[in-house]
Design a protein around this motif. Structure first.
Motif, PDB file in Angstrom:
ATOM      1  N   ASP A   1       0.827  -1.203   0.000  1.00  0.00           N
ATOM      2  CA  ASP A   1       0.000   0.000   0.000  1.00  0.00           C
ATOM      3  C   ASP A   1       0.864   1.257   0.000  1.00  0.00           C
ATOM      4  N   ASN A   2       0.822   1.990  -1.111  1.00  0.00           N
ATOM      5  CA  ASN A   2       1.476   3.296  -1.213  1.00  0.00           C
ATOM      6  C   ASN A   2       0.457   4.427  -1.088  1.00  0.00           C
ATOM      7  N   HIS A   3      -0.679   4.122  -0.488  1.00  0.00           N
ATOM      8  CA  HIS A   3      -1.706   5.101  -0.144  1.00  0.00           C
ATOM      9  C   HIS A   3      -2.395   5.692  -1.375  1.00  0.00           C
ATOM     10  N   GLY A   4      -2.529   4.862  -2.409  1.00  0.00           N
ATOM     11  CA  GLY A   4      -3.242   5.275  -3.609  1.00  0.00           C
ATOM     12  C   GLY A   4      -4.737   5.051  -3.466  1.00  0.00           C
ATOM     13  N   GLN A   5      -5.493   5.752  -4.278  1.00  0.00           N
ATOM     14  CA  GLN A   5      -6.951   5.681  -4.159  1.00  0.00           C
ATOM     15  C   GLN A   5      -7.539   4.359  -4.646  1.00  0.00           C
ATOM     16  N   PHE A   6      -6.770   3.564  -5.412  1.00  0.00           N
ATOM     17  CA  PHE A   6      -7.304   2.318  -5.949  1.00  0.00           C
ATOM     18  C   PHE A   6      -6.696   1.069  -5.313  1.00  0.00           C
ATOM     19  N   THR A   7      -5.837   1.241  -4.304  1.00  0.00           N
ATOM     20  CA  THR A   7      -5.125   0.101  -3.716  1.00  0.00           C
ATOM     21  C   THR A   7      -6.085  -0.998  -3.262  1.00  0.00           C
ATOM     22  N   HIS A   8      -7.193  -0.622  -2.635  1.00  0.00           N
ATOM     23  CA  HIS A   8      -8.149  -1.623  -2.141  1.00  0.00           C
ATOM     24  C   HIS A   8      -8.714  -2.464  -3.292  1.00  0.00           C
ATOM     25  N   LEU A   9      -8.789  -1.882  -4.495  1.00  0.00           N
ATOM     26  CA  LEU A   9      -9.306  -2.631  -5.644  1.00  0.00           C
ATOM     27  C   LEU A   9      -8.314  -3.684  -6.140  1.00  0.00           C
ATOM     28  N   GLU A  10      -7.026  -3.444  -5.923  1.00  0.00           N
ATOM     29  CA  GLU A  10      -6.019  -4.439  -6.321  1.00  0.00           C
ATOM     30  C   GLU A  10      -6.182  -5.703  -5.483  1.00  0.00           C
ATOM     31  N   GLY A  11      -6.304  -5.538  -4.173  1.00  0.00           N
ATOM     32  CA  GLY A  11      -6.536  -6.691  -3.304  1.00  0.00           C
ATOM     33  C   GLY A  11      -7.828  -7.398  -3.649  1.00  0.00           C
ATOM     34  N   ARG A  12      -8.854  -6.629  -3.940  1.00  0.00           N
ATOM     35  CA  ARG A  12     -10.139  -7.235  -4.300  1.00  0.00           C
ATOM     36  C   ARG A  12     -10.037  -8.038  -5.590  1.00  0.00           C
ATOM     37  N   ALA A  13      -9.330  -7.502  -6.586  1.00  0.00           N
ATOM     38  CA  ALA A  13      -9.156  -8.222  -7.857  1.00  0.00           C
ATOM     39  C   ALA A  13      -8.471  -9.571  -7.614  1.00  0.00           C
ATOM     40  N   LEU A  14      -7.466  -9.590  -6.745  1.00  0.00           N
ATOM     41  CA  LEU A  14      -6.763 -10.839  -6.438  1.00  0.00           C
ATOM     42  C   LEU A  14      -7.673 -11.800  -5.681  1.00  0.00           C
ATOM     43  N   ARG A  15      -8.413 -11.285  -4.704  1.00  0.00           N
ATOM     44  CA  ARG A  15      -9.342 -12.148  -3.957  1.00  0.00           C
ATOM     45  C   ARG A  15     -10.412 -12.731  -4.877  1.00  0.00           C
ATOM     46  N   ASP A  16     -10.891 -11.923  -5.831  1.00  0.00           N
ATOM     47  CA  ASP A  16     -11.900 -12.403  -6.777  1.00  0.00           C
ATOM     48  C   ASP A  16     -11.365 -13.543  -7.643  1.00  0.00           C
TER      49      ASP A  16
ATOM     50  N   PRO B   1      11.150  -5.902   5.038  1.00  0.00           N
ATOM     51  CA  PRO B   1      11.181  -6.945   4.000  1.00  0.00           C
ATOM     52  C   PRO B   1      11.213  -8.359   4.562  1.00  0.00           C
ATOM     53  N   GLU B   2      11.908  -8.556   5.680  1.00  0.00           N
ATOM     54  CA  GLU B   2      12.023  -9.905   6.251  1.00  0.00           C
ATOM     55  C   GLU B   2      10.700 -10.428   6.802  1.00  0.00           C
ATOM     56  N   GLU B   3       9.707  -9.564   6.976  1.00  0.00           N
ATOM     57  CA  GLU B   3       8.395  -9.996   7.463  1.00  0.00           C
ATOM     58  C   GLU B   3       7.450 -10.411   6.333  1.00  0.00           C
ATOM     59  N   ILE B   4       7.883 -10.240   5.097  1.00  0.00           N
ATOM     60  CA  ILE B   4       7.016 -10.562   3.958  1.00  0.00           C
ATOM     61  C   ILE B   4       7.203 -12.020   3.568  1.00  0.00           C
ATOM     62  N   ASP B   5       6.094 -12.742   3.515  1.00  0.00           N
ATOM     63  CA  ASP B   5       6.100 -14.150   3.120  1.00  0.00           C
ATOM     64  C   ASP B   5       5.052 -14.332   2.022  1.00  0.00           C
ATOM     65  N   ALA B   6       5.431 -13.984   0.796  1.00  0.00           N
ATOM     66  CA  ALA B   6       4.499 -14.029  -0.328  1.00  0.00           C
ATOM     67  C   ALA B   6       5.200 -14.622  -1.545  1.00  0.00           C
ATOM     68  N   ASP B   7       4.388 -15.138  -2.470  1.00  0.00           N
ATOM     69  CA  ASP B   7       4.909 -15.684  -3.726  1.00  0.00           C
ATOM     70  C   ASP B   7       5.047 -14.611  -4.790  1.00  0.00           C
ATOM     71  N   GLY B   8       4.509 -13.418  -4.513  1.00  0.00           N
ATOM     72  CA  GLY B   8       4.595 -12.292  -5.433  1.00  0.00           C
ATOM     73  C   GLY B   8       4.102 -11.050  -4.734  1.00  0.00           C
ATOM     74  N   LEU B   9       4.474  -9.894  -5.283  1.00  0.00           N
ATOM     75  CA  LEU B   9       4.064  -8.614  -4.711  1.00  0.00           C
ATOM     76  C   LEU B   9       3.516  -7.706  -5.799  1.00  0.00           C
ATOM     77  N   VAL B  10       2.443  -7.001  -5.462  1.00  0.00           N
ATOM     78  CA  VAL B  10       1.939  -5.913  -6.289  1.00  0.00           C
ATOM     79  C   VAL B  10       2.277  -4.628  -5.537  1.00  0.00           C
ATOM     80  N   ILE B  11       3.087  -3.766  -6.147  1.00  0.00           N
ATOM     81  CA  ILE B  11       3.391  -2.468  -5.543  1.00  0.00           C
ATOM     82  C   ILE B  11       2.390  -1.479  -6.114  1.00  0.00           C
ATOM     83  N   SER B  12       1.552  -0.942  -5.234  1.00  0.00           N
ATOM     84  CA  SER B  12       0.417  -0.134  -5.669  1.00  0.00           C
ATOM     85  C   SER B  12       0.827   1.252  -6.147  1.00  0.00           C
ATOM     86  N   GLY B  13      -0.155   1.911  -6.715  1.00  0.00           N
ATOM     87  CA  GLY B  13      -0.003   3.309  -7.034  1.00  0.00           C
ATOM     88  C   GLY B  13      -0.101   4.141  -5.769  1.00  0.00           C
TER      89      GLY B  13
END
Length: 183
Positions: free
Chosen positions: A7-22, A36-48
């Motif tokens: 989350d870079n505090h963009g107005q559409f960030t919540h929609l990115e998570g929703r698209a992935l959940r969908d 960075p050491e707390e991130i345990d993901a297979d990929g990252l989306v860096i938001s607007g």
């Protein structure tokens, strides 16, 4: 499969998570100051977001050896951190734009060729690609609408695939999921 949204505090960030959940992808939205050491993901989306000076640890996330998709400001962070250049765009605000896909083999946007309609902001944009990146999309208002470095699994789009105005946004997220699964 888990893809987190930074989350870079963009107005559409919540929609990115929703698209992935969908798409039935396990996802969490994390703040850009997450160590960075707390991130345990297979990929990252860096938001607007509104400000390249407020992107926290995003530059460090590029070294996590997981695929990264930068969206708008996220793409600009990738370029800036890796030696490209970012500056103000001539067009400015949000607009419906036709993007010409210049590499139909690209794993992220190649399936959208020959062109796709997108919703994009051009307040700032990538002006010069970082070393190792290829131009994958351009438009009449922006010379670098998308970029790709498949060797490092780093990708960027200037537009917002998460909004309804972007015709093939879901395909971008599906392609990114495939990149993460095959890494």
């Amino acid at each position: 499969m888990r893809i987190d949204v930074v989350d870079n505090h963009g107005q559409f960030t919540h929609l990115e998570g929703r698209a992935l959940r969908d798409m039935s992808i396990d996802t969490e939205t994390i703040d850009n100051d997450t160590p960075p050491e707390e991130i345990d993901a297979d990929g990252l989306v860096i938001s607007g977001g509104p400000d390249i000076d407020r992107t926290g640890n995003c530059g460090e996330y590029l070294d996590l050896d997981v695929p990264v998709l930068g969206i708008c400001l996220g793409m600009q962070v990738i370029a800036d951190e890796l030696g490209g250049s970012v500056a103000g765009g001539e067009y400015g605000g949000y607009a419906d734009v036709t993007v010409e896909i210049v590499d139909d083999e690209d794993p992220l946007v190649g399936s959208l060729a020959p062109e796709t309609r997108v919703w994009a902001s051009h307040g700032d944009e990538v002006k010069e690609l970082p070393d190792g990146f290829a131009l994958t999309g351009r438009s009449d208002v922006c010379g670098i609408e998308s970029m790709s470095d498949p060797d490092r699994a780093l990708y960027g789009v200037q537009w917002h695939p998460e909004v309804a105005h972007t015709e093939e946004g879901e395909a971008v997220f599906e392609n990114f999921r495939a990149i993460c699964e095959n890494r």
